[in-house]
Motif scaffolding. Structure first.
Motif, PDB file in Angstrom:
ATOM      1  N   ALA A  97       1.056  -1.271  -0.006  1.00  0.00           N
ATOM      2  CA  ALA A  97       0.161  -0.247   0.119  1.00  0.00           C
ATOM      3  C   ALA A  97       0.944   1.273   0.009  1.00  0.00           C
ATOM      4  CB  ALA A  97      -0.843  -0.061   1.317  1.00  0.00           C
ATOM      5  N   ALA A  98       2.064   1.154   0.758  1.00  0.00           N
ATOM      6  CA  ALA A  98       2.912   2.418   0.951  1.00  0.00           C
ATOM      7  C   ALA A  98       3.586   2.796  -0.413  1.00  0.00           C
ATOM      8  CB  ALA A  98       3.763   2.115   1.926  1.00  0.00           C
ATOM      9  N   VAL A 101       0.807   3.933  -3.062  1.00  0.00           N
ATOM     10  CA  VAL A 101       0.422   5.381  -2.723  1.00  0.00           C
ATOM     11  C   VAL A 101       1.541   6.205  -3.001  1.00  0.00           C
ATOM     12  CG1 VAL A 101      -0.637   6.651  -1.042  1.00  0.00           C
ATOM     13  CG2 VAL A 101      -1.549   4.422  -1.203  1.00  0.00           C
ATOM     14  N   LEU A 105       1.821   9.594  -5.100  1.00  0.00           N
ATOM     15  CA  LEU A 105       2.276  10.799  -4.485  1.00  0.00           C
ATOM     16  C   LEU A 105       3.553  11.221  -5.340  1.00  0.00           C
ATOM     17  CD1 LEU A 105       2.687  10.675  -0.616  1.00  0.00           C
ATOM     18  CD2 LEU A 105       1.283  12.318  -1.910  1.00  0.00           C
ATOM     19  N   HIS A 108       2.430  12.852  -8.517  1.00  0.00           N
ATOM     20  CA  HIS A 108       1.499  14.138  -8.348  1.00  0.00           C
ATOM     21  C   HIS A 108       2.206  15.378  -8.065  1.00  0.00           C
ATOM     22  CE1 HIS A 108      -1.949  16.704  -7.513  1.00  0.00           C
ATOM     23  NE2 HIS A 108      -1.581  16.610  -6.014  1.00  0.00           N
ATOM     24  N   LEU A 109       3.092  14.783  -7.047  1.00  0.00           N
ATOM     25  CA  LEU A 109       3.873  16.143  -6.484  1.00  0.00           C
ATOM     26  C   LEU A 109       5.212  16.409  -6.886  1.00  0.00           C
ATOM     27  CD1 LEU A 109       3.318  15.354  -2.684  1.00  0.00           C
ATOM     28  CD2 LEU A 109       1.836  16.874  -4.047  1.00  0.00           C
ATOM     29  N   SER A 115      -4.303  15.356 -10.079  1.00  0.00           N
ATOM     30  CA  SER A 115      -4.684  14.632  -8.889  1.00  0.00           C
ATOM     31  C   SER A 115      -5.333  13.323  -9.153  1.00  0.00           C
ATOM     32  CB  SER A 115      -5.330  15.548  -7.981  1.00  0.00           C
ATOM     33  OG  SER A 115      -6.630  16.047  -8.544  1.00  0.00           O
ATOM     34  N   MET A 118      -3.095  10.434  -8.094  1.00  0.00           N
ATOM     35  CA  MET A 118      -3.206  10.085  -6.929  1.00  0.00           C
ATOM     36  C   MET A 118      -4.298   9.111  -6.588  1.00  0.00           C
ATOM     37  SD  MET A 118      -1.549  10.367  -4.251  1.00  0.00           S
ATOM     38  CE  MET A 118      -2.113   9.559  -2.706  1.00  0.00           C
ATOM     39  N   ALA A 119      -5.448   9.514  -7.046  1.00  0.00           N
ATOM     40  CA  ALA A 119      -6.750   9.189  -6.642  1.00  0.00           C
ATOM     41  C   ALA A 119      -6.501   7.444  -7.340  1.00  0.00           C
ATOM     42  CB  ALA A 119      -7.973   9.510  -7.366  1.00  0.00           C
ATOM     43  N   VAL A 122      -4.710   5.419  -4.979  1.00  0.00           N
ATOM     44  CA  VAL A 122      -5.323   4.954  -3.655  1.00  0.00           C
ATOM     45  C   VAL A 122      -6.281   3.853  -4.284  1.00  0.00           C
ATOM     46  CG1 VAL A 122      -7.082   5.638  -2.340  1.00  0.00           C
ATOM     47  CG2 VAL A 122      -5.197   7.271  -2.577  1.00  0.00           C
ATOM     48  N   ALA A 125      -4.032   0.863  -4.483  1.00  0.00           N
ATOM     49  CA  ALA A 125      -3.765   0.320  -3.110  1.00  0.00           C
ATOM     50  C   ALA A 125      -4.920  -0.525  -2.644  1.00  0.00           C
ATOM     51  CB  ALA A 125      -3.039   1.376  -2.119  1.00  0.00           C
TER      52      ALA A 125
ATOM     53  N   TRP B 336     -12.043   3.178   4.556  1.00  0.00           N
ATOM     54  CA  TRP B 336     -11.358   4.008   3.575  1.00  0.00           C
ATOM     55  C   TRP B 336     -11.798   5.149   2.957  1.00  0.00           C
ATOM     56  CZ3 TRP B 336      -6.616   1.982   0.343  1.00  0.00           C
ATOM     57  CH2 TRP B 336      -5.690   1.431   0.906  1.00  0.00           C
ATOM     58  N   ALA B 353      -1.045  19.362  -1.042  1.00  0.00           N
ATOM     59  CA  ALA B 353      -0.142  18.363  -1.094  1.00  0.00           C
ATOM     60  C   ALA B 353      -0.084  17.783   0.376  1.00  0.00           C
ATOM     61  CB  ALA B 353       1.428  19.066  -1.074  1.00  0.00           C
ATOM     62  N   TRP B 356      -2.978  14.834   0.552  1.00  0.00           N
ATOM     63  CA  TRP B 356      -2.499  13.800  -0.107  1.00  0.00           C
ATOM     64  C   TRP B 356      -1.491  12.933   0.588  1.00  0.00           C
ATOM     65  CZ3 TRP B 356      -5.645  12.073  -3.327  1.00  0.00           C
ATOM     66  CH2 TRP B 356      -6.388  12.835  -4.158  1.00  0.00           C
ATOM     67  N   LEU B 359      -3.479  11.358   3.558  1.00  0.00           N
ATOM     68  CA  LEU B 359      -4.063  10.371   3.249  1.00  0.00           C
ATOM     69  C   LEU B 359      -3.267   9.159   2.848  1.00  0.00           C
ATOM     70  CD1 LEU B 359      -6.760   9.121   1.905  1.00  0.00           C
ATOM     71  CD2 LEU B 359      -5.904  10.105  -0.366  1.00  0.00           C
ATOM     72  N   SER B 360      -2.245   9.436   2.205  1.00  0.00           N
ATOM     73  CA  SER B 360      -1.366   8.230   2.142  1.00  0.00           C
ATOM     74  C   SER B 360      -0.827   7.633   3.454  1.00  0.00           C
ATOM     75  CB  SER B 360       0.009   8.489   1.474  1.00  0.00           C
ATOM     76  OG  SER B 360      -0.193   9.316   0.260  1.00  0.00           O
ATOM     77  N   LEU B 363      -4.073   5.984   5.167  1.00  0.00           N
ATOM     78  CA  LEU B 363      -4.286   4.582   4.700  1.00  0.00           C
ATOM     79  C   LEU B 363      -3.277   3.454   5.041  1.00  0.00           C
ATOM     80  CD1 LEU B 363      -5.813   5.564   1.236  1.00  0.00           C
ATOM     81  CD2 LEU B 363      -6.976   5.120   3.270  1.00  0.00           C
ATOM     82  N   THR B 364      -2.071   3.878   4.959  1.00  0.00           N
ATOM     83  CA  THR B 364      -0.985   2.785   5.081  1.00  0.00           C
ATOM     84  C   THR B 364      -1.055   2.169   6.552  1.00  0.00           C
ATOM     85  OG1 THR B 364       0.439   3.921   3.389  1.00  0.00           O
ATOM     86  CG2 THR B 364       1.377   2.301   4.546  1.00  0.00           C
ATOM     87  N   VAL B 367      -4.203  -0.220   6.995  1.00  0.00           N
ATOM     88  CA  VAL B 367      -3.856  -1.468   6.580  1.00  0.00           C
ATOM     89  C   VAL B 367      -3.092  -2.210   7.591  1.00  0.00           C
ATOM     90  CG1 VAL B 367      -2.477  -2.693   4.764  1.00  0.00           C
ATOM     91  CG2 VAL B 367      -3.842  -0.693   3.880  1.00  0.00           C
TER      92      VAL B 367
END
Lengths: 217, 482
Positions: A97-98, A101, A105, A108-109, A115, A118-119, A122, A125, B336, B353, B356, B359-360, B363-364, B367
């Motif tokens: 998951a890390a 995501v 990231l 996107h960044l 964005s 990014m969605a 997610v 993941a 989620w 930023a 996001w 959020l990352s 979520l991690t 999990v």
């Protein structure tokens, strides 16, 4: 009395049968385990020399992680203790998951994509996590009489499930593999979208097939 | 195995006030009495139902109700207005060739545990086994109950409503041999037409035994008062023993009222699960669009309704393996959606930023937390091993004692999140939850690895084989000794 009834135990037997059918594929992936370490290290070296674009490095890291972790799970199947294997599997899926995501990231960044990427990351993941969690959910939802009547099947199921991570086997490969391919091709949105669609379609098909066949819906 | 249900009587206790013409069709929390009886029985080869009063309507209703669920056979008792012993006797031919069968009145609700206790051994040779309750103060309407006086070795000395001295009461569920029919025939020849008369014959022969089922659920449903009592007793069994603190104090009180409200309606547990998925989606969207209070309320409402599907499934006997699986999965999707909504609400302050990244991380950590909690600690096979083999008994003890004390359960997690978002601090709340989840996961993983033994799957199999080998060696030695 009714605990030994076949209709109670058959879905466990059914699932174990399905899991057994695809065991033959696992050692092939295990053979790539070493490559999962060697190739990303080589890629990092090339990246520091400026010979490799960063998205290719990300793709190599994702696919390298997939190969190495799959191989490790396979190796742990019969050698590691239950608790060690279980916690290692949780850590593997947390890192999945890390990484997914994190890739979103980055796109996107750093890469300044919209964005939506990014969605999609997610969603990818989540696809991977739900595929893994569906196995845990299956084990959690086994009715108490079945659990008590078929300790041997429960352990075998848990073992077979733990050895692979995702209950139907290929969701992880589909999601991480297609995401890595998208990055490699310079189209992370398409790769991630394909990973979400592919992973979910495979999971829905396999789950529907199982529940309809088991006749327990 | 076959089962016999006596449904010939009129049900005069309801005096026309019951919802249905036959008392066995009366719904208790949306499920008819006879459906509850069938659910308590083990898988049956055939269900024999003796009908009498308005038999055509009853047979039609039961045929529709049990289509594709059990093989039904109806026996019509023309003398249904006389004693219920004649109804049992009418089923003699339908049960010929059976070594044993279950017998129940059609107006008694009981649980599967009662039947399992009753059938743990065979009935006595040429006799019957009756499930009895020794908790006399706990019996509803003791004055109307059929009383049982016990002798030595759990044999029944006497049975009847008018006994002055008695030890237990009849629950209305029997495990019989065909000797019951001979006893009933003998009783009828002497002018006794009730089932109790036939049982009395067996008592005199010394072949009528009792099985103590005290603590199991059973209730006679023959008037509106006992119907209310049955509803109350069934509801008491619905509570989940491992609820978190928020569920115990807040959620269950509201979800219980909701469940009782919708139980008589044709709403299935899976409908509630899907509705809850939509509700969590709304909570996420509301939070992400800046409506923090509304989003938080929707999230807490989702947490409350999350209990309804399980309660409804247990109350209406609609629990299924697939339903439990679906519920577990949708819980994760809902989590989620709510976490994403809370994290994205931070972007409203202009920090996209940060949203996001938050959020990352959220979520991690979720999990790790949920997978760790469910896979490492509450997975089925570990508990099975702990209970069955003793190999992991230490781990089971550890789960039981500590999980609810230190564990942040689903209801607690959602409550903290909803409270923080409602107060206007989604960033701080998520940050705290991320730290708590990560620390919890690390601590629990370390503790679990110490608590769990280092048995591998191969070692487990070896232990099982050795156990079997030792068992067969003992059996051979015993045979040789004889």
């Amino acid at each position: 009395m009714n605990l030994e009834n076949r209709s109670h135990n058959s879905p466990l037997t059914e699932l174990i049968g399905i899991l057994r059918q695809r065991r033959g594929v696992r050692p092939i992936i295990a053979r790539f385990a070493a490559a999962g370490i060697v190739v990303p290290v080589g890629a990092m070296f090339l990246y520091t020399l400026g010979l490799l674009p960063v998205q290719v490095l990300l793709a190599v890291v994702l696919s390298g992680w997939l190969c190495w972790s799959s191989g490790r799970m396979e190796l742990q199947r019969d050698s590691a203790a239950e608790a060690a294997r279980r916690s290692s599997l949780v850590a593997t899926h947390t890192l999945d998951a890390a990484l997914l995501v994190g890739a979103g990231l980055f796109c996107h960044l750093v890469w300044e994509l919209s964005s939506a990427v990014m969605a999609l990351a997610v969603a990818a993941a989540m696809t991977n996590y739900l595929a893994y969690y569906s196995g845990i959910a299956f084990l959690k939802s086994v009715p108490a009489p079945v659990r008590a009547a078929s300790a041997r099947s429960m352990v075998e199921l848990d073992h077979a499930f733990l050895a692979t991570g995702s209950i139907w086997g290929a969701e992880r490969e589909i999601v991480l593999g297609l995401s890595a391919l998208g990055l490699l091709a310079g189209q992370p949105e398409i790769g991630l979208a394909a990973a979400v669609a592919g992973g979910n379609c495979y999971w829905v098909y396999k789950s529907a097939h199982f529940w309809l066949k088991a006749g327990l819906q | 195995m076959k089962a016999l249900v006596i449904a010939a009587g009129r049900g005069s206790g309801f005096n026309g006030h019951g919802p249905r013409s036959h008392k066995t069709l009366n719904p208790v929390w949306g499920v008819s009495v006879i459906e509850r009886i069938l659910a308590a029985f083990p898988p049956l080869e055939e269900l024999v139902v003796v009908t009498g009063y308005e038999h055509e309507q009853l047979e039609e209703a039961l045929t529709g109700m049990f289509k594709n669920r059990v093989a039904l056979r109806f026996v019509h008792n023309r003398s249904w207005e006389r004693g219920n012993g004649l109804s049992v006797l009418a089923a003699r031919e339908a049960l010929s060739g059976e070594d044993s069968f279950l017998l129940s009145m059609s107006d008694h609700v009981f649980d599967r545990a009662l039947v399992e206790k009753l059938t743990v051994t065979s009935p006595p040779h040429q006799g019957c086994l009756l499930a009895v309750d020794r908790d006399l103060p706990g019996v509803f309407d003791l004055g109307d109950a059929t009383r049982v006086r016990l002798g030595g070795d759990d044999t029944i000395e006497q049975i009847g409503k008018g006994l002055a001295r008695f030890d237990a009461v009849d629950t209305g569920v029997f495990f019989c041999t065909p000797a019951l029919f001979d006893a009933l025939a003998e009783a009828v020849s002497r002018g006794g037409e009730s089932l109790s008369d036939g049982i009395s014959v067996l008592c005199r022969r010394g072949t009528m035994s009792a099985r103590d089922v005290t603590g199991c659920l059973w209730q006679d449903v023959d008037d509106m008062r006992s119907m209310e009592e049955t509803r109350r007793r069934l509801w008491q069994r619905v509570a989940k023993p491992r609820d978190g603190v928020v569920s115990r104090v807040l959620n269950r009180k509201i979800s219980g009222a909701l469940t009782r409200l919708i139980a008589p309606l044709p709403v299935q547990p899976n409908h509630v699960t899907v509705f809850n998925l939509l509700l969590a989606g709304c909570a996420g969207v509301l939070m992400a669009s800046g409506h923090l209070l509304a989003g938080a309320l929707a999230a807490q409402l989702y947490s409350i309704i999350d209990g309804v599907d399980g309660e409804l499934a247990r109350l209406k006997l609609r629990g299924s393996w697939f339903g439990a699986w679906l519920d577990n999965l949708t819980d994760r999707i809902c989590d989620w959606m709510i976490i994403s909504g809370a994290a994205l609400s931070v972007a409203g302050g202009g920090s996209s930023a940060m949203a996001w990244i938050l959020l990352s991380l959220a979520l991690t950590s979720n999990v790790a937390y949920r997978s760790g909690m469910d896979s490492l600690l509450v997975s089925g096979s570990l508990r099975t091993l702990a209970a069955g083999d003793g190999m992991l008994r230490r781990a089971e003890k550890w789960f039981g004692e500590r999980e609810m004390v230190f564990g942040m359960t689903h209801d607690v997690y959602l409550f903290i999140l909803a409270l923080g978002v409602a107060a206007g601090f989604p960033l701080a709340t998520l940050a705290i939850l991320i730290v708590l989840e990560t620390l919890w996961w690390l601590a629990k993983t370390t503790q679990a690895r110490r608590a769990l033994p280092s048995a591998t799957y191969a070692e487990y199999l070896q232990a099982r084989k050795l156990e079997k080998f030792n068992e067969s060696r003992k059996q051979i030695a015993q045979l040789a000794a004889h």
